[in-house]
Each structure stands twice: as structure tokens, then as C-alpha cells.
Design an enzyme around this catalytic site. Structure first.
Site, PDB file in Angstrom:
ATOM      1  N   HIS A  53       0.710  -1.109   0.086  1.00  0.00           N
ATOM      2  CA  HIS A  53      -0.047   0.034  -0.068  1.00  0.00           C
ATOM      3  C   HIS A  53       0.858   1.247  -0.029  1.00  0.00           C
ATOM      4  O   HIS A  53       0.566   2.107  -0.817  1.00  0.00           O
ATOM      5  CB  HIS A  53      -1.025   0.127   1.215  1.00  0.00           C
ATOM      6  CG  HIS A  53      -1.587   1.299   1.691  1.00  0.00           C
ATOM      7  ND1 HIS A  53      -2.446   1.902   0.660  1.00  0.00           N
ATOM      8  CD2 HIS A  53      -1.600   2.233   2.456  1.00  0.00           C
ATOM      9  CE1 HIS A  53      -2.905   3.276   1.058  1.00  0.00           C
ATOM     10  NE2 HIS A  53      -2.223   3.370   2.300  1.00  0.00           N
ATOM     11  N   HIS A  77       3.913   6.623   5.737  1.00  0.00           N
ATOM     12  CA  HIS A  77       2.896   7.444   6.261  1.00  0.00           C
ATOM     13  C   HIS A  77       1.882   6.515   7.186  1.00  0.00           C
ATOM     14  O   HIS A  77       1.232   7.139   8.067  1.00  0.00           O
ATOM     15  CB  HIS A  77       1.954   7.984   4.898  1.00  0.00           C
ATOM     16  CG  HIS A  77       0.994   6.933   4.260  1.00  0.00           C
ATOM     17  ND1 HIS A  77       1.420   6.100   3.211  1.00  0.00           N
ATOM     18  CD2 HIS A  77      -0.496   6.612   4.718  1.00  0.00           C
ATOM     19  CE1 HIS A  77       0.492   5.330   2.670  1.00  0.00           C
ATOM     20  NE2 HIS A  77      -0.705   5.616   3.596  1.00  0.00           N
ATOM     21  N   GLU A  81       0.617   5.246  12.741  1.00  0.00           N
ATOM     22  CA  GLU A  81      -0.578   4.871  13.213  1.00  0.00           C
ATOM     23  C   GLU A  81      -0.671   3.180  13.322  1.00  0.00           C
ATOM     24  O   GLU A  81      -1.555   2.903  14.176  1.00  0.00           O
ATOM     25  CB  GLU A  81      -1.665   5.390  12.098  1.00  0.00           C
ATOM     26  CG  GLU A  81      -2.952   5.308  12.721  1.00  0.00           C
ATOM     27  CD  GLU A  81      -3.961   5.615  11.789  1.00  0.00           C
ATOM     28  OE1 GLU A  81      -3.831   6.144  10.627  1.00  0.00           O
ATOM     29  OE2 GLU A  81      -5.292   5.094  11.649  1.00  0.00           O
ATOM     30  N   ASP A  82      -0.031   2.725  12.576  1.00  0.00           N
ATOM     31  CA  ASP A  82      -0.239   1.154  12.511  1.00  0.00           C
ATOM     32  C   ASP A  82       0.715   0.338  13.173  1.00  0.00           C
ATOM     33  O   ASP A  82       0.751  -0.914  13.158  1.00  0.00           O
ATOM     34  CB  ASP A  82      -0.443   0.645  11.156  1.00  0.00           C
ATOM     35  CG  ASP A  82      -1.824   1.428  10.252  1.00  0.00           C
ATOM     36  OD1 ASP A  82      -2.613   1.949  11.013  1.00  0.00           O
ATOM     37  OD2 ASP A  82      -1.886   1.331   9.094  1.00  0.00           O
TER      38      ASP A  82
HETATM   39 MN    MN Z   1      -2.501   4.729   3.946  1.00  0.00          MN
END
Ligand code: MN
Length: 694
Positions: A53, A77, A81-82
Site C-alpha cells: 500500500h 505514512h 498509526e499502524d
Molecule cells: Mn494509507
């Protein structure tokens, strides 16, 4: 490390290699390694490794020749967050620029995650109310705005991220697909269009259309393809013909044709009721030349060749607000069939397709080194703002409140200014350098001695000048505050402050100074304050007054006002013309009223009576109330008076405005409502009769 390197990385490095230095390529490679490590072992819902991705997002940006920092940020990016990778780690390893881009994108994701109903709940159940949706979208738009002004790469990255998510949306649940698709049509596609990225906008729209209305999409697409098929041979003959004719005139032009995109065709047929295949511009021709004079020469040649139909649009002499420059014409071309022509330079065309990203494309094409985005943000600011200004017109939202809120909160009532170091501050419209100074630091406000503001002239050249304390700042201004250790807060400054926080800071500094409590203030004698400038209002008892605004005449800032002292420390403010005031004064002794200056009372809010003239219809009151609510204005009362025989009505609204609000913006908004013919402040309410003829 080489083992298992995906083909996607190879493709990315190939694309970047075409415009990047070896050092920049190494940066991209490092960012990939870090991101791949962080996402290792994680799969997307579709089953492919997660790293595919960010790689795909990076490739979308590389196709726009975005610089290495932008590509590295794209690769990283989703790490914050992940994964366990933190923003601080990115900052330490890749520097603040890249960290800031990643941070910006992460913040959007958080807003999106907060969206209720996007999870596994059944559709129709636990759905967000339109109010919640409006609030979330408003928040998203606000963040997009700020991020865009800080660094356009954040928004380019967000759009690329959204584009790839949409391309791979098939593996999501139906409910998630609907949410993402709708959000794309409501926010991201209009934004892409507004910053000029037509190609991305078109793809976002078509993908969203496909997911939201698969049957309609298929139907429209089939029609368009049929049209293209039946007219292709003709279209190619037209291109050849024009190209040859222009070459004879010594103009080398690229001539091609394009097919209308499904979503656009669908929208237009919905609005006009015409069938898709009947749209006049299913096929349109583009003539791309090198210079503006050649645009006109090409137009002349085409008109010489074929009879032209009524409309010629000269967007070169009269560019659109967003800077669009082209000539549009329609002619009866070969076989007497209508052909639509758009004539523009190659440069404008690149800009039409890629918008703000063409900055990077142009530089890459010229082989110039790519720099960061800070300068771009400053240089291109006025253009940005002009583009954003009409963004709201493109937003096609079901929730009216949202558009209202957007207009007032983001576009009408907010400005963005910079410190000399390029840090951004958002302030209410018409804020002054003094507001700015207090925003940065209390001491900067307290010792305010003046300001220098750098703006841009009409031709874009920077102009620096000293401005007065009441100068209304404009978006894009770079503000430098001048201080003087001998300067001290003055009462008259209250009149020049728009922000509540600045007023509070100033009031604090102005309070009677006992001893040397205020260590940071120069302790010169307070007797120096000019005697004719009113201080905070005093009750005749000598105590600071408790001010109340009369509910009889609704005094507003700027009105001539009078104070009537009451029990305790109470002082009631009336307009000069107030009937109640006259009656009260008649009962009392003359001289009981206090002359009052607005600057001495500065209430947090005030009420105004507003007269709305219009055509009465069912739900009229409700629409007015909704409009007020959407503007964040508190409606505290209303009354309607129907004027019989013509369905006309005069509605009086009593609204509470914050002191720094601009009622005119609200009036303008009200005037756009169906049935409303005029809106103005009702200055008659509570007043003695105008003495007609006397
Ligand atoms: Mn993304």
C-alpha cells in the site's frame, strides 16, 4: 535485504531515478527499508503484504515527480498509526520535514477513524446523524486547510492515499465501501479539483461512483464507450485536419480528443435531464500550443476553417478565479458535426491536469533541484487561497449545516498569517497585529510598539511596510511585531482587538496595578494614561460595574449607548433612542444616566434584532433557525408577522453574537435562503417612534 523485495519497489526506484539525485534515491530506499521492517508480517485485507500500500501511494506521487521527502513520507505514512514506529523515531532518522508530513497524514486518519458507522455495525444501525457527520467533515476540512497551508505535500499524500484505498476498495465490506466512497465524493474529489489535480479528481469520482451506484456506472460507461466507438474515426480525422492546417500557419500543435468521464456525464444528465449520449461534449478536442498568441492564432484558424456556433469563451483574457486560461469554442466541423475545442498552452494544460503538483513536474522537467515546500507555501499562497475560496462551491453535501459552517468558520471568519520564521497562526478575520502579538506571547502584546507586515503586491512582488495597530491582517501576511521595553498596555487597544484571549490578556494587564505585582510590566505611573480614554466602566459607587445589555432595545457595538446605574454594581446599557430608557430617565432626576463607550464595557456577547423579509412558506421559520444554528449563532427569540394578501412575511430574529462576530456574514447567508428577499438589522425595535414630519 534484497530477498523478497517487491516489484513495486523496483518500479518506484525506476520512476524516482528519472528525476532524483543518487542521495535522494538513497533516502527513498532507506525509508522503504524502515517502513517494510515496521509493517513486516502484516497483510492487507486483500491478502497482499501491507507494504504494497505505501509503495503504491509513493508511486502515485512519483508519477507527479514529487521530491524525495514527499516520497519518503509516503512510504512511512502508515507507520506511526499502524506500527510501533513512532513519530519521534521518524524525526530522529529522517528529520522534521518528513516527520511533519507523516504527522499531518496521521491526523487525518484519526479524524476518519472517529467516524461512527464506518466499522462493522450494520448499515442503517448506529449511523451517524447528519449533525455528527457535518461536524466530523468540518473537522476534516479544517485540518486539510491548515495542513495545506503548512505543506502542500501533506494533502498530495492524503489524496494519493485515498486514491489507492479506493482502487483497492473491493476487499472492504459493503458498509465501509459506501462510507469511503461518499466521503470521497463529498470532500476529497472536490478538494483535488480545487487545487487543480483534475486527473486524480476524475479517478476518485469515477471510483466512488462505481462503488456507490454500480448499475448506473455500468450503464453510463457502456453508453460513453458506444459513443466513443462510433465517433472515433471522425474524431481522429478532425485532429489530423486541424493539426495539418495549423502546421501550414507555422504553429506546431498537439491535437487530441478526450471522452467525457462517467461520473461527470452522469451528473450533467441528472442536472439537465438530457440523455448521456446527447451531451454536446461527450467528446472534446484539445489543441495544445506553446504560447498564448498561438492560442489565438489557432482559434482564428479553426474559425476560418469551420463555421463557429454561438459561444466562444475567452478564459485567457478573463481567466477563471483559479487561474484557468483557455479558449473554448464550438464549430460545425467535418461532416457538419459539432466539435468542441479547448485551446491552451502546454504549460496551462499540465497545470489543468496536475494543479499544485505541476510545481514539481515543471522543476523536474527543467532539471532543477527540488526543494522543500515551505517556500512554495509562501510564494503560492495567494493563489492557494483564491482556489480554496471557492472550494465550498464544489462541495456537494447533503448536510446544509456543513456548508454553512464551512463558509463561516473556515472561509469567511478565519485568516492565516505567518511569523517571520514561517510559522502559521490562524486568527479570526479582521484580527490586528496586536491580536497576533498577544497570540504569540503576552509580553509581545504588552510591549507592542508597532508591526511590519510583508504582503504581496498585485504583481506578486513582496512589499514590506509598517502598519498601524488597527490594520486588518490578511491571509498570507508575514507579520513582524516591533516591541519597545517602554511601551505599555493602553485602554484604547481594546478597540483594536478581535480575539477574546487577547482582550483578556490586555484586561489583566490593565487592572489597577498594586505595587509591582506585574513584574514584567514597566512600573511607570498609571496617571500617564490619557484622561479622555474611558477605563472599564465604573458604577457611581466607585466599584467596577456589572454591565447588562438592555433586552428592550438590543444595543450593538457602534450604537450610541447610555448606562443606567441600578442596585449594587449593576449598570444597564440602552441605546440612545430606547423607549424604556426615556421612560426610566423621565421618572428619575436628569443626570442619572452614564455616558458609556463600548470600549469600556466589552461584553462577551450581545444581542441584535434582525428583520428578515421574504415569501412565507411552510417551514420558513425552521429554515431560518437551521441557518442560524449552522452559523453557530444562538437564536434567543423570534416573531413573525405575515403581511396578508401576498404571502409576504417579516420575521424578527433575536440573535446572540459573540463580540467579535460579523453579523453581515450571517445576513449574507440568510439572504441565500429560498424565499428570503432582504435581511437587515432591525434598528427600530424598542426605539421611540421616528419623528416623522416633525
Ligand atoms: Mn494509507
Amino acid at each position: 535485504m534484497d530477498q523478497g523485495e517487491p516489484a513495486g519497489l523496483h518500479a518506484l526506484l525506476g520512476m524516482c531515478g528519472a528525476y532524483m539525485s543518487a542521495a535522494d534515491l538513497a533516502l527513498v530506499q532507506t525509508a522503504y527499508t524502515v517502513a517494510a521492517q515496521a509493517h513486516r508480517g502484516v497483510l492487507r485485507v486483500s491478502g497482499e503484504p501491507f507494504i504494497e500500500h505505501p509503495l503504491a501511494v509513493a508511486r502515485i506521487l512519483a508519477s507527479l515527480a514529487i521530491d524525495a521527502a514527499g516520497i519518503a513520507a509516503a512510504l512511512l505514512h502508515d507507520t506511526v498509526e499502524d506500527t510501533h514506529y513512532t513519530l519521534d523515531e521518524i524525526k530522529a532518522r529522517f528529520g522534521p520535514d518528513i516527520a511533519e508530513i507523516v504527522d499531518g497524514v496521521t491526523k487525518f486518519s484519526l479524524v476518519e477513524l472517529a467516524e461512527p458507522g464506518s466499522g462493522t455495525t450494520a448499515p442503517g444501525d448506529g449511523r451517524p446523524t447528519s449533525e455528527q457527520r457535518a461536524r466530523l467533515q468540518q473537522e476534516t476540512v479544517r485540518k486539510l486547510m491548515l495542513a495545506m497551508l503548512r505543506d502542500p505535500r501533506v494533502v498530495l499524500l492524503k489524496l494519493a492515499d485515498r486514491l489507492h484505498n479506493l482502487r483497492t476498495l473491493a476487499s472492504m465490506s459493503a458498509a465501509q465501501r459506501a462510507v469511503k466512497a461518499r466521503e470521497t465524493l463529498e470532500i476529497y474529489a472536490p478538494l483535488a479539483g480545487r487545487i487543480g489535480m483534475q486527473l486524480i479528481k476524475a479517478e476518485l469520482e469515477d471510483l466512488a461512483f462505481f462503488y456507490l451506484q454500480p448499475e448506473e456506472f455500468a450503464r453510463v460507461n457502456r453508453l460513453l464507450e458506444k459513443e466513443a466507438h462510433s465517433r472515433q474515426a471522425w474524431a481522429e480525422r478532425v485532429c489530423e485536419h486541424v493539426k495539418r492546417q495549423l502546421a501550414e500557419d507555422g504553429i506546431s500543435a498537439a491535437v487530441n480528443w478526450r471522452l467525457k468521464r462517467p461520473y461527470r456525464a452522469y451528473l450533467e444528465t441528472q442536472q439537465s435531464g438530457i440523455r448521456e449520449e446527447m451531451l454536446h461534449d461527450v467528446i472534446a478536442f484539445r489543441v495544445l500550443v506553446n504560447t498564448q498568441p498561438e492560442c489565438y492564432a489557432a482559434l482564428g484558424r479553426i474559425h476560418h476553417l469551420w463555421h463557429h456556433l454561438d459561444r466562444i469563451r475567452d478564459y485567457i483574457a478573463n481567466p477563471k478565479v483559479n487561474g484557468y486560461r483557455s479558449l473554448h469554442t464550438a464549430v460545425l466541423a467535418l461532416d457538419h458535426r459539432v466539435a468542441l475545442f479547448h485551446i491552451r498552452t502546454h504549460e496551462v494544460h499540465r497545470w489543468v491536469q496536475h494543479g499544485v503538483a505541476s510545481h514539481w513536474l515543471e522543476r523536474a522537467a527543467r532539471g532543477e533541484p527540488l526543494d522543500g515546500a515551505t517556500r512554495l507555501a509562501l510564494d503560492g499562497l495567494s493563489a492557494w487561497v483564491a482556489q480554496l475560496d471557492s472550494w465550498h462551491r464544489d462541495l456537494r453535501l447533503s448536510a446544509d449545516d456543513f456548508v454553512n459552517a464551512l463558509k463561516s468558520d473556515v472561509f469567511e471568519d478565519q485568516i492565516f498569517v505567518f511569523t517571520p520564521k514561517g510559522h502559521i497562526q490562524d486568527l479570526p478575520a479582521a484580527s490586528t497585529p496586536l491580536d497576533f502579538a498577544y497570540r504569540i506571547h503576552t509580553a509581545l502584546g504588552d510591549h507592542f510598539a508597532g508591526a511590519r507586515v510583508q504582503t504581496r503586491g498585485p504583481d506578486g512582488t513582496p512589499l514590506a511596510r509598517e502598519v498601524s495597530v488597527d490594520y486588518a491582517l490578511k491571509t498570507g501576511d508575514v507579520v513582524q511585531i516591533l516591541t519597545d521595553p517602554n511601551a505599555h498596555p493602553r485602554y484604547e487597544w481594546l478597540a483594536h482587538l478581535r480575539t477574546r484571549s487577547a482582550r483578556e490578556k490586555l484586561m489583566r494587564a490593565l487592572r489597577p496595578r498594586e505595587g509591582t505585582e506585574h513584574g514584567h510590566l514597566p512600573d511607570e505611573p498609571s496617571a500617564e494614561t490619557e484622561p479622555d480614554i474611558p477605563g472599564p466602566l465604573l458604577h457611581p459607587s466607585g466599584k467596577p460595574a456589572l454591565v447588562r445589555l438592555g433586552r428592550c432595545c438590543y444595543p450593538c457595538p457602534g450604537d450610541e449607548i447610555v448606562g443606567v446605574p441600578g442596585r449594587g454594581r449593576l449598570v444597564t446599557i440602552h441605546r440612545d433612542c430606547c423607549r424604556v430608557l426615556r421612560r426610566t430617565l423621565a421618572k428619575r432626576q436628569q443626570g442619572a444616566a452614564l455616558r458609556v463607550d463600548w470600549r469600556a464595557i466589552s461584553p462577551a456577547t450581545y444581542r441584535a434584532a434582525i428583520a428578515v423579509y421574504g415569501q412565507d412558506h411552510a417551514g420558513f421559520m425552521h429554515e431560518l433557525a437551521e441557518c442560524a444554528r449552522g452559523q453557530g449563532i444562538n437564536l434567543t427569540g423570534s416573531s413573525a408577522q405575515a403581511i396578508q394578501d401576498r404571502n409576504k412575511a417579516i420575521v424578527t430574529l433575536i440573535c446572540a453574537f459573540p463580540l467579535n462576530a460579523r453579523p453581515e456574514a450571517f445576513f449574507r447567508r440568510l439572504r441565500t435562503l429560498p424565499g428570503v428577499t432582504w435581511v437587515e438589522r432591525n434598528t427600530q425595535i424598542g426605539c421611540i417612534e421616528p419623528q416623522a414630519g416633525a
